[in-house]
Design an enzyme around this catalytic site. Sequence first.
Site, PDB file in Angstrom:
ATOM      1  N   VAL A  14      14.472  19.759  65.347  1.00  0.00           N
ATOM      2  CA  VAL A  14      14.656  19.677  67.211  1.00  0.00           C
ATOM      3  C   VAL A  14      14.107  18.945  67.053  1.00  0.00           C
ATOM      4  O   VAL A  14      14.045  18.578  68.623  1.00  0.00           O
ATOM      5  CB  VAL A  14      14.159  21.238  66.870  1.00  0.00           C
ATOM      6  CG1 VAL A  14      13.569  21.192  68.391  1.00  0.00           C
ATOM      7  CG2 VAL A  14      14.335  22.165  66.557  1.00  0.00           C
ATOM      8  N   GLY A 187      21.759  21.688  60.294  1.00  0.00           N
ATOM      9  CA  GLY A 187      20.107  21.808  60.315  1.00  0.00           C
ATOM     10  C   GLY A 187      20.337  23.413  61.364  1.00  0.00           C
ATOM     11  O   GLY A 187      19.244  23.315  62.364  1.00  0.00           O
ATOM     12  N   GLU A 190      16.977  28.010  58.669  1.00  0.00           N
ATOM     13  CA  GLU A 190      15.552  28.046  58.972  1.00  0.00           C
ATOM     14  C   GLU A 190      14.847  27.431  57.692  1.00  0.00           C
ATOM     15  O   GLU A 190      15.823  27.829  56.599  1.00  0.00           O
ATOM     16  CB  GLU A 190      14.596  29.419  58.923  1.00  0.00           C
ATOM     17  CG  GLU A 190      14.788  30.157  60.910  1.00  0.00           C
ATOM     18  CD  GLU A 190      14.220  29.574  61.295  1.00  0.00           C
ATOM     19  OE1 GLU A 190      12.715  28.798  61.519  1.00  0.00           O
ATOM     20  OE2 GLU A 190      15.098  29.048  62.731  1.00  0.00           O
ATOM     21  N   LYS A 205      12.397  37.082  66.901  1.00  0.00           N
ATOM     22  CA  LYS A 205      12.907  36.598  68.689  1.00  0.00           C
ATOM     23  C   LYS A 205      12.707  37.490  69.556  1.00  0.00           C
ATOM     24  O   LYS A 205      12.358  38.521  70.473  1.00  0.00           O
ATOM     25  CB  LYS A 205      13.687  35.523  68.171  1.00  0.00           C
ATOM     26  CG  LYS A 205      14.191  34.169  67.913  1.00  0.00           C
ATOM     27  CD  LYS A 205      15.894  34.133  67.374  1.00  0.00           C
ATOM     28  CE  LYS A 205      15.610  32.963  66.798  1.00  0.00           C
ATOM     29  NZ  LYS A 205      16.218  32.308  66.101  1.00  0.00           N
TER      30      LYS A 205
HETATM   31  P1  NDP Z   1      13.225  20.624  60.556  1.00  0.00           P
HETATM   32  O1  NDP Z   1      12.466  21.057  58.597  1.00  0.00           O
HETATM   33  O2  NDP Z   1      14.495  20.305  60.847  1.00  0.00           O
HETATM   34  O3  NDP Z   1      11.526  19.508  60.160  1.00  0.00           O
HETATM   35  C1  NDP Z   1      10.621  19.570  60.789  1.00  0.00           C
HETATM   36  C2  NDP Z   1       9.682  18.708  61.044  1.00  0.00           C
HETATM   37  O4  NDP Z   1       8.397  19.198  60.280  1.00  0.00           O
HETATM   38  C3  NDP Z   1      10.039  17.623  59.295  1.00  0.00           C
HETATM   39  O5  NDP Z   1      10.357  16.100  60.053  1.00  0.00           O
HETATM   40  C4  NDP Z   1       8.483  17.321  58.936  1.00  0.00           C
HETATM   41  O6  NDP Z   1       8.460  15.999  58.420  1.00  0.00           O
HETATM   42  C5  NDP Z   1       7.649  17.609  59.775  1.00  0.00           C
HETATM   43  N1  NDP Z   1       6.727  18.708  59.154  1.00  0.00           N
HETATM   44  C6  NDP Z   1       7.322  19.636  58.517  1.00  0.00           C
HETATM   45  N2  NDP Z   1       5.347  19.905  57.383  1.00  0.00           N
HETATM   46  C7  NDP Z   1       4.426  18.916  57.993  1.00  0.00           C
HETATM   47  C8  NDP Z   1       3.372  18.812  58.708  1.00  0.00           C
HETATM   48  N3  NDP Z   1       2.361  19.734  57.348  1.00  0.00           N
HETATM   49  N4  NDP Z   1       2.759  17.461  58.302  1.00  0.00           N
HETATM   50  C9  NDP Z   1       3.410  16.847  59.240  1.00  0.00           C
HETATM   51  N5  NDP Z   1       4.826  17.186  59.617  1.00  0.00           N
HETATM   52  C10 NDP Z   1       5.210  18.267  59.223  1.00  0.00           C
HETATM   53  O7  NDP Z   1      12.744  21.709  61.169  1.00  0.00           O
HETATM   54  P2  NDP Z   1      13.916  22.395  62.322  1.00  0.00           P
HETATM   55  O8  NDP Z   1      13.990  20.488  63.207  1.00  0.00           O
HETATM   56  O9  NDP Z   1      14.659  22.535  62.175  1.00  0.00           O
HETATM   57  O10 NDP Z   1      13.159  23.149  62.819  1.00  0.00           O
HETATM   58  C11 NDP Z   1      11.071  22.996  63.760  1.00  0.00           C
HETATM   59  C12 NDP Z   1      10.690  24.202  64.412  1.00  0.00           C
HETATM   60  O11 NDP Z   1      11.566  24.431  65.397  1.00  0.00           O
HETATM   61  C13 NDP Z   1      10.836  25.735  63.833  1.00  0.00           C
HETATM   62  O12 NDP Z   1       9.852  26.520  63.942  1.00  0.00           O
HETATM   63  C14 NDP Z   1      12.228  26.339  63.947  1.00  0.00           C
HETATM   64  O13 NDP Z   1      12.396  27.403  63.653  1.00  0.00           O
HETATM   65  C15 NDP Z   1      12.535  25.970  65.006  1.00  0.00           C
HETATM   66  N6  NDP Z   1      13.393  26.125  65.296  1.00  0.00           N
HETATM   67  C16 NDP Z   1      14.459  25.276  65.302  1.00  0.00           C
HETATM   68  C17 NDP Z   1      15.806  25.307  65.390  1.00  0.00           C
HETATM   69  C18 NDP Z   1      17.344  24.530  64.663  1.00  0.00           C
HETATM   70  O14 NDP Z   1      18.356  24.829  65.424  1.00  0.00           O
HETATM   71  N7  NDP Z   1      17.124  23.798  64.074  1.00  0.00           N
HETATM   72  C19 NDP Z   1      15.833  26.072  66.718  1.00  0.00           C
HETATM   73  C20 NDP Z   1      15.591  26.447  67.165  1.00  0.00           C
HETATM   74  C21 NDP Z   1      14.153  26.695  66.809  1.00  0.00           C
HETATM   75  P3  NDP Z   1       9.564  15.319  57.363  1.00  0.00           P
HETATM   76  O15 NDP Z   1      10.589  14.683  58.057  1.00  0.00           O
HETATM   77  O16 NDP Z   1       8.994  14.127  56.769  1.00  0.00           O
HETATM   78  O17 NDP Z   1      10.149  16.373  56.172  1.00  0.00           O
HETATM   79  N1  HSE Z   2      17.673  29.507  62.863  1.00  0.00           N
HETATM   80  C1  HSE Z   2      17.901  29.485  63.950  1.00  0.00           C
HETATM   81  C2  HSE Z   2      18.983  30.598  64.040  1.00  0.00           C
HETATM   82  C3  HSE Z   2      17.731  28.543  64.297  1.00  0.00           C
HETATM   83  O1  HSE Z   2      19.819  29.514  63.003  1.00  0.00           O
HETATM   84  O2  HSE Z   2      18.712  31.481  64.856  1.00  0.00           O
HETATM   85  C4  HSE Z   2      17.722  28.546  65.885  1.00  0.00           C
HETATM   86  O3  HSE Z   2      16.367  29.400  66.116  1.00  0.00           O
END
Ligand code: NDP
Ligand code: HSE
Length: 436
Positions: A14, A187, A190, A205
């Site tokens: 994201v 991607g 969760e 949600k």
């Molecule tokens: P990812 O695992 O792809 O990304 C998480 C990011 O956060 C990574 O860049 C990671 O760093 C960084 N991170 C994690 N912990 C730390 C920390 N302690 N300090 C600094 N950086 C940190 O997750 P997503 O992008 O999939 O999800 C992010 C959020 O969005 C979540 O809350 C998820 O529920 C929500 N979400 C996700 C969706 C999806 O389609 N994926 C859709 C809607 C909501 P690094 O890359 O270096 O490991």
């Molecule tokens: N893991 C979540 C899903 C990401 O699959 O719907 C979007 O919130």
Amino acid sequence: MKPVKIGILGLGTVGCGSVNVLTRNAAEIARRAGRQIEISMAAVRNLERPRICGTEGVRLTTDPFEVANDPDIEIILELMGGTELAREVVVQAISQGKHVVTANKALIATHGNELFALAQENGVMVAFEAAVAGGIPIIKAIREGLAANQIQWLAGIINGTGNFILTEMRDKGRAFGDVLKEAQELGYAEADPTFDVEGIDAAHKLTILASIAFGIPLQFDKAMTEGITKITAEDVSYAEELGYRIKHLGVARKTDAGVELRVHPTLIPERQLIANVDGVMNAVLVMGDAVGPTLYYGAGAGDEPTASAVVADTVDVVRALTSDPENRVPHLAFQPDALEDLPILPIDQVETAYYLRMAVEDKSGVLAEITRILGEQEISIEAFVQKDVTEEWTQVPIVLLTHKTKEGRMNRAISAIEALDCVYGSVMRIRMETLD
Ligand code: NDP
Ligand code: HSE
């Protein structure tokens, strides 16, 4: 006017999706927001990890608090996930007078009441459109577009991973584990994919949707949650023979006795549009007293669909930077002092219809025993199907559809049926909703 500096926590699916959209559409976004948006700093866990977005000109750190404390940054995009560290950093950012945009439904569902109160005290906004149904602007639709209505109920496919798995299993006969692995690679899933398949993510949600629909505080701990791991290919095909699709649904309904808040696999008549929402797509059906039913559809997960919501929230915040905090749209749609303390109904008080599948001994009188037990609980049968004999010739699968009954009655009936000598194993129960 000077650009607005933002800081991003997390450059994963994201976070990077948001960077890519903010960069590619910078000119268009500035025309909408009224100011340029400049990504000043970002926090990640591992500075060496390859990214799906460029980070030129962005100061990288492994300390999220460095971003939250930077005096030049006005808006924090919390896109790292989790509840504990995310909460601490968001609290810090709000206390420093920064606005927050987050996609983190777990954070909002579990700590939202506290965060919104703190944001109000500090005159800042916490925007969370991306937390529900990915790219669908469902928060804005309910909070603003339907503000005239008494919302009676809503029902949604609000987990993209789960819907992707159910669709691939049904359409291509693929194994659960294989499809989940693909959802992770894409991607969608969760960090802990049990959140997706056990319904926890959908319950986060749904908790948020119920609050903004009914004007109640966030109460994730009271949501009833059942996942999709027990659904078999047989159930999918029996449901289709009977004219239904199985979808993992979140349902919130306001009744005289209280609010239903439940996530579970659900049989839905195949004629309903929402029954035909497949793959990673999400859909939310909302019933308002004035407007009637409205349906919102779109991608429920993935980098750019989610970024679409994150960036829209960022634009909203930029537009509101100079507005009077008292006149902003309230976080939970209703004024904070006007939230109602409606009870969330325990699941045994909830009324639905049911699909029941069981394996029974192939002899006369079995059905009479089962109908007697259902009759004792005042449960009436809508349809009955006896399937062909399985390889184990003494066992016959039967499928029953019931009319609506209270879950407590159904629990008692199922216990009594499972205790019969002529019934093998446990009874598979799937709730049914007509969504009329
Ligand atoms: P990812 O695992 O792809 O990304 C998480 C990011 O956060 C990574 O860049 C990671 O760093 C960084 N991170 C994690 N912990 C730390 C920390 N302690 N300090 C600094 N950086 C940190 O997750 P997503 O992008 O999939 O999800 C992010 C959020 O969005 C979540 O809350 C998820 O529920 C929500 N979400 C996700 C969706 C999806 O389609 N994926 C859709 C809607 C909501 P690094 O890359 O270096 O490991
Ligand atoms: N893991 C979540 C899903 C990401 O699959 O719907 C979007 O919130």
